[in-house]
Motif scaffolding. Structure first.
Motif, short mmCIF file in Angstrom:
data_model
loop_
_atom_site.label_atom_id
_atom_site.label_comp_id
_atom_site.label_asym_id
_atom_site.label_seq_id
_atom_site.Cartn_x
_atom_site.Cartn_y
_atom_site.Cartn_z
N GLU A 155 59.06 47.95 45.83
CA GLU A 155 59.35 49.38 45.92
C GLU A 155 58.14 50.22 45.55
O GLU A 155 58.04 51.37 45.92
N ARG A 156 57.20 49.60 44.82
CA ARG A 156 56.02 50.33 44.40
C ARG A 156 54.75 49.58 44.79
O ARG A 156 54.71 48.37 44.77
N GLU A 157 53.73 50.32 45.14
CA GLU A 157 52.40 49.76 45.40
C GLU A 157 51.44 50.41 44.43
O GLU A 157 51.43 51.64 44.28
N VAL A 158 50.66 49.59 43.74
CA VAL A 158 49.69 50.11 42.78
C VAL A 158 48.30 50.03 43.39
O VAL A 158 47.90 49.00 43.94
N GLU A 159 47.55 51.11 43.29
CA GLU A 159 46.18 51.14 43.76
C GLU A 159 45.29 51.55 42.59
O GLU A 159 45.58 52.53 41.89
N ILE A 160 44.23 50.78 42.36
CA ILE A 160 43.34 51.04 41.23
C ILE A 160 41.97 51.42 41.75
O ILE A 160 41.41 50.73 42.61
N LYS A 161 41.41 52.52 41.22
CA LYS A 161 40.08 53.00 41.62
C LYS A 161 39.22 53.23 40.40
O LYS A 161 39.72 53.54 39.31
N CYS A 162 37.92 53.10 40.60
CA CYS A 162 36.97 53.45 39.54
C CYS A 162 37.10 54.94 39.25
O CYS A 162 37.09 55.77 40.17
N ARG A 163 37.22 55.29 38.00
CA ARG A 163 37.39 56.69 37.64
C ARG A 163 36.14 57.52 37.92
O ARG A 163 36.22 58.71 38.20
N LYS A 164 34.99 56.88 37.88
CA LYS A 164 33.74 57.61 38.05
C LYS A 164 33.42 57.90 39.52
O LYS A 164 33.10 59.03 39.89
N CYS A 165 33.53 56.86 40.39
CA CYS A 165 33.11 57.05 41.78
C CYS A 165 34.26 56.99 42.78
O CYS A 165 34.03 57.18 43.98
N ARG A 166 35.47 56.68 42.34
CA ARG A 166 36.66 56.61 43.18
C ARG A 166 36.64 55.42 44.13
O ARG A 166 37.37 55.39 45.11
N ARG A 167 35.82 54.43 43.89
CA ARG A 167 35.78 53.21 44.71
C ARG A 167 37.05 52.40 44.45
O ARG A 167 37.46 52.20 43.31
N GLY A 168 37.72 51.94 45.54
CA GLY A 168 38.89 51.09 45.38
C GLY A 168 38.52 49.75 44.76
O GLY A 168 37.52 49.14 45.15
N ILE A 169 39.32 49.29 43.80
CA ILE A 169 38.99 48.06 43.07
C ILE A 169 40.03 46.96 43.28
O ILE A 169 39.69 45.82 43.55
N ALA A 170 41.30 47.30 43.19
CA ALA A 170 42.35 46.28 43.29
C ALA A 170 43.67 46.94 43.65
O ALA A 170 43.83 48.16 43.56
N SER A 171 44.63 46.09 44.05
CA SER A 171 45.97 46.56 44.35
C SER A 171 46.98 45.63 43.68
O SER A 171 46.60 44.67 42.99
N SER A 172 48.24 45.87 43.91
CA SER A 172 49.32 45.18 43.19
C SER A 172 49.22 43.66 43.23
O SER A 172 49.45 42.99 42.22
N LYS A 173 48.88 43.09 44.40
CA LYS A 173 48.96 41.64 44.54
C LYS A 173 47.92 40.89 43.73
O LYS A 173 48.00 39.67 43.59
N TYR A 174 46.93 41.60 43.18
CA TYR A 174 45.90 40.94 42.38
C TYR A 174 46.12 41.12 40.88
O TYR A 174 45.33 40.64 40.07
N ILE A 175 47.18 41.82 40.52
CA ILE A 175 47.46 42.11 39.11
C ILE A 175 48.25 40.96 38.49
O ILE A 175 49.21 40.47 39.06
N ILE A 176 47.83 40.56 37.30
CA ILE A 176 48.56 39.53 36.54
C ILE A 176 49.42 40.22 35.49
O ILE A 176 48.92 40.99 34.68
N SER A 177 50.70 39.91 35.51
CA SER A 177 51.60 40.46 34.50
C SER A 177 51.74 39.46 33.36
O SER A 177 51.82 38.26 33.59
N HIS A 178 51.76 39.94 32.15
CA HIS A 178 52.03 39.05 31.02
C HIS A 178 53.31 39.47 30.31
O HIS A 178 53.46 39.32 29.10
N GLU A 179 54.26 40.00 31.09
CA GLU A 179 55.56 40.38 30.54
C GLU A 179 56.31 39.16 29.99
O GLU A 179 57.02 39.26 29.00
#
Length: 354
Positions: free
Chosen positions: A201-225
């Motif tokens: 239901e959700r897609e996460v997009e991560i960008k560098c705060r300084k230059c706005r370059r895309g870094i990663a999305s949901s499928k590369y995130i490791i959860s440690h819940e």
């Protein structure tokens, strides 16, 4: 006894002494033998179809890689009308592990046949069977992968191998070899078995705060819940200061500073750091956006992540967007009893309709 039958199957589990009891082997119609042990001699096996697995009964031995071939061999023996003996030294750990793998594979469409359930079936015939904890973990992984015929094509298995390499390297005080690290985004697409069963239901997009370059999305995130739930010492209510990722190819220059940019597939021969900083992959930016530690590091929620490749939330922008036609729950909305979510005909936007 030297060997015992698995109820309902022409499969026997036994120890090394079972090979010397020719009369018992003949009575059981044994035609195929699986030896899960480092044998010094095969003088007793010349008249049988034989499959040998050279492993020791230790937690960190990789028995998982032998399961598909052993399962196929056992099945070929049964299909030929014979019976199969699976033995190790005592008929307790290694042989039981292979038999559990077979029972799960045979009924892999029945998800109720877990390693523990299969072990109980084997114990009905041989009560003292007990795979060591490392083998049970491997059986759990085999079950989670739905008992595939080919392990090499399984990203979960490749990731497991990479983690083993990391653990072995860290134990020796060094970073893992670059060739053993699985960079998740190098595959053109994830294999079908790795696709989510339903669209998130959700897609996460991560960008560098300084230059706005895309870094990663949901499928590369490791959860440690899961670690949070299982570890009573973890502060499950604490906000995690990092987002942990699987290795991605843009990280090479941080993880292996001396690697060749011109040929990223070349063998890396330098000394890679055990820990360090992650730099933004934008060459004109290079901002410090996180850190890595092959030996693991403790998150701010007190749980340990091993290996740890983390983006600092304070140095990246995290954008979540809702996909498709999400439920009100996905938007954090609780509807009053009896009230239905707005349908497609309603042109109002989300929360304004409530």
């Amino acid at each position: 006894m030297a060997m015992n039958q698995i109820p309902g199957h022409n499969i026997y589990v036994g120890g090394i002494l079972a090979l010397k009891n020719k009369a018992a082997l003949e009575r059981a119609n044994i035609t195929h033998i699986v030896s899960v042990i480092r044998l010094r001699s095969d003088e007793y096996l010349s008249s049988y179809q034989h499959h040998k697995i050279d492993v020791d009964d230790i937690d960190d031995e990789n028995l998982l890689c032998h399961m598909p071939a052993a399962v196929n061999f056992i099945q070929s023996g049964l299909d030929s009308g014979g019976s199969v003996l699976v033995h190790c030294a005592m008929g307790k750990s290694r042989s039981a592990t292979i038999c559990i793998a077979y029972l799960m594979h045979q009924q892999r469409n029945d998800r109720s046949i877990t390693p523990s359930v299969a072990l109980e079936t084997i114990r009905e015939g041989r009560p003292f069977c007990e795979p060591n904890p490392g083998f049970m973990d491997q059986l759990d992984l085999y079950y989670d992968m739905e008992c595939p015929d080919d392990l090499e094509s399984q990203p979960v298995y490749q990731r497991w191998l990479y983690r083993r390499e990391v653990e072995e390297s860290v134990a020796c005080g060094r970073a893992p070899e670059m060739g053993s690290v699985r960079f998740e985004d190098e595959d053109e697409q994830l294999p079908s078995q790795q696709q989510p069963e339903k669209t998130p239901e959700r897609e996460v997009e991560i960008k560098c705060r300084k230059c706005r370059r895309g870094i990663a999305s949901s499928k590369y995130i490791i959860s440690h819940e899961e670690e949070k739930r299982q570890n009573v010492r973890v502060n499950s209510n604490a906000e995690c200061a990092h987002i942990f990722l699987h290795p991605m190819k843009w990280m090479r220059s941080s993880l292996y500073p001396s690697a060749s940019d011109a040929n990223p597939n070349a063998q890396f021969t330098g000394d890679a750091p055990l820990s360090g900083r992650l730099a933004c992959p934008n060459p004109t930016c290079g901002a410090n956006i996180g850190k890595f530690a092959w030996q693991g590091m403790q998150c701010s929620c007190k749980s340990w992540v091993v290996p740890a490749i983390g983006l600092a939330k304070a140095r990246v922008d995290i954008k979540e967007r809702v996909l498709g036609n999400p439920s009100p729950a996905a938007l954090g909305i609780r509807l009053p009893p009896g009230m239905q979510p707005a349908g497609p005909s309603n042109s109002g936007a989300g929360r304004g309709n409530l």
